[in-house]
Motif scaffolding. Structure first.
Motif, PDB file in Angstrom:
ATOM      1  N   LEU A  34       0.971  -1.144  -0.065  1.00 57.90           N
ATOM      2  CA  LEU A  34       0.174   0.043   0.017  1.00 57.90           C
ATOM      3  C   LEU A  34       0.845   1.137  -0.065  1.00 57.90           C
ATOM      4  CD1 LEU A  34      -2.933   1.191   0.080  1.00 57.90           C
ATOM      5  CD2 LEU A  34      -2.381   1.270   2.605  1.00 57.90           C
ATOM      6  N   TYR A  35       0.795   2.256  -1.186  1.00 55.66           N
ATOM      7  CA  TYR A  35       1.459   3.178  -1.048  1.00 55.66           C
ATOM      8  C   TYR A  35       0.778   4.444  -0.691  1.00 55.66           C
ATOM      9  CZ  TYR A  35       4.216  -0.104  -3.871  1.00 55.66           C
ATOM     10  OH  TYR A  35       4.696  -1.217  -4.525  1.00 55.66           O
ATOM     11  N   SER A  36       1.349   5.268   0.001  1.00 56.02           N
ATOM     12  CA  SER A  36       0.626   6.595   0.348  1.00 56.02           C
ATOM     13  C   SER A  36       1.471   7.802   0.254  1.00 56.02           C
ATOM     14  CB  SER A  36       0.592   6.460   1.995  1.00 56.02           C
ATOM     15  OG  SER A  36      -0.234   5.389   2.437  1.00 56.02           O
ATOM     16  N   SER A  56       1.191  11.927   0.865  1.00 55.29           N
ATOM     17  CA  SER A  56       0.624  12.894   1.425  1.00 55.29           C
ATOM     18  C   SER A  56       1.113  14.442   1.722  1.00 55.29           C
ATOM     19  CB  SER A  56       0.377  12.551   3.094  1.00 55.29           C
ATOM     20  OG  SER A  56       1.988  12.626   3.473  1.00 55.29           O
ATOM     21  N   PHE A 104      -4.061  13.578   1.345  1.00 56.51           N
ATOM     22  CA  PHE A 104      -3.611  12.208   1.603  1.00 56.51           C
ATOM     23  C   PHE A 104      -4.186  11.529   0.375  1.00 56.51           C
ATOM     24  CE2 PHE A 104      -4.240   7.863   3.102  1.00 56.51           C
ATOM     25  CZ  PHE A 104      -2.963   7.750   3.496  1.00 56.51           C
ATOM     26  N   HIS A 105      -3.647  10.385  -0.030  1.00 57.07           N
ATOM     27  CA  HIS A 105      -4.072   9.429  -1.220  1.00 57.07           C
ATOM     28  C   HIS A 105      -3.359   8.174  -1.013  1.00 57.07           C
ATOM     29  CE1 HIS A 105      -6.130   8.338  -4.829  1.00 57.07           C
ATOM     30  NE2 HIS A 105      -4.838   7.593  -5.137  1.00 57.07           N
ATOM     31  N   SER A 106      -4.097   7.100  -0.837  1.00 57.44           N
ATOM     32  CA  SER A 106      -3.368   5.872  -1.098  1.00 57.44           C
ATOM     33  C   SER A 106      -3.695   4.928  -2.106  1.00 57.44           C
ATOM     34  CB  SER A 106      -3.602   4.872   0.424  1.00 57.44           C
ATOM     35  OG  SER A 106      -4.779   4.695   0.569  1.00 57.44           O
ATOM     36  N   THR A 107      -2.919   4.079  -2.704  1.00 56.52           N
ATOM     37  CA  THR A 107      -3.039   3.125  -3.766  1.00 56.52           C
ATOM     38  C   THR A 107      -2.286   1.921  -3.547  1.00 56.52           C
ATOM     39  OG1 THR A 107      -3.085   2.936  -6.187  1.00 56.52           O
ATOM     40  CG2 THR A 107      -1.379   4.298  -5.250  1.00 56.52           C
ATOM     41  N   THR A 108      -2.703   0.886  -4.334  1.00 54.45           N
ATOM     42  CA  THR A 108      -1.955  -0.375  -4.294  1.00 54.45           C
ATOM     43  C   THR A 108      -1.189  -0.394  -5.525  1.00 54.45           C
ATOM     44  OG1 THR A 108      -3.717  -1.608  -5.031  1.00 54.45           O
ATOM     45  CG2 THR A 108      -3.215  -1.689  -2.571  1.00 54.45           C
ATOM     46  N   MET A 154       5.899  10.424   0.803  1.00 56.85           N
ATOM     47  CA  MET A 154       5.491   9.205   0.440  1.00 56.85           C
ATOM     48  C   MET A 154       5.924   8.077   1.481  1.00 56.85           C
ATOM     49  SD  MET A 154       7.016   6.462  -2.596  1.00 56.85           S
ATOM     50  CE  MET A 154       6.318   5.095  -2.332  1.00 56.85           C
ATOM     51  N   SER A 188       5.428   3.312   2.103  1.00 53.09           N
ATOM     52  CA  SER A 188       4.957   2.150   1.690  1.00 53.09           C
ATOM     53  C   SER A 188       4.991   1.306   2.771  1.00 53.09           C
ATOM     54  CB  SER A 188       5.633   1.759   0.527  1.00 53.09           C
ATOM     55  OG  SER A 188       7.053   1.224   1.010  1.00 53.09           O
ATOM     56  N   THR A 189       3.808   0.485   2.667  1.00 56.74           N
ATOM     57  CA  THR A 189       3.576  -0.618   3.832  1.00 56.74           C
ATOM     58  C   THR A 189       3.230  -1.947   3.004  1.00 56.74           C
ATOM     59  OG1 THR A 189       2.497   0.947   5.243  1.00 56.74           O
ATOM     60  CG2 THR A 189       2.142  -1.533   5.763  1.00 56.74           C
TER      61      THR A 189
END
Length: 60
Positions: free
Chosen positions: A5-7, A9, A24-28, A54, A56-57
């Motif tokens: 999961l990439y964020s 902000s 804020f936006h998150s995407t895979t 940016m 990532s998790t």
């Protein structure tokens, strides 16, 4: 490839600390990240007190 999961902000910095989350936006989808970073950088380019970040998790 490991799923993640990439964020991205935008955060206002006050007295050296993160103060306000502005966007804020998150995407895979890793392919989205460069465009998000570029858009955030352009939108906040005139605000020296805004950090575009940016993270990532890994996801299972």
């Amino acid at each position: 490839m490991v799923a993640a999961l990439y964020s991205v902000s935008a955060v206002r910095i006050e007295n050296g600390e993160r103060a306000n989350l502005l966007r804020f936006h998150s995407t895979t989808d890793l392919a989205e990240v460069p465009g998000l970073l570029a858009a955030y950088a352009a939108d906040f380019a005139d605000q020296a007190d805004v950090l575009v970040d940016m993270a990532s998790t890994p996801t299972a």
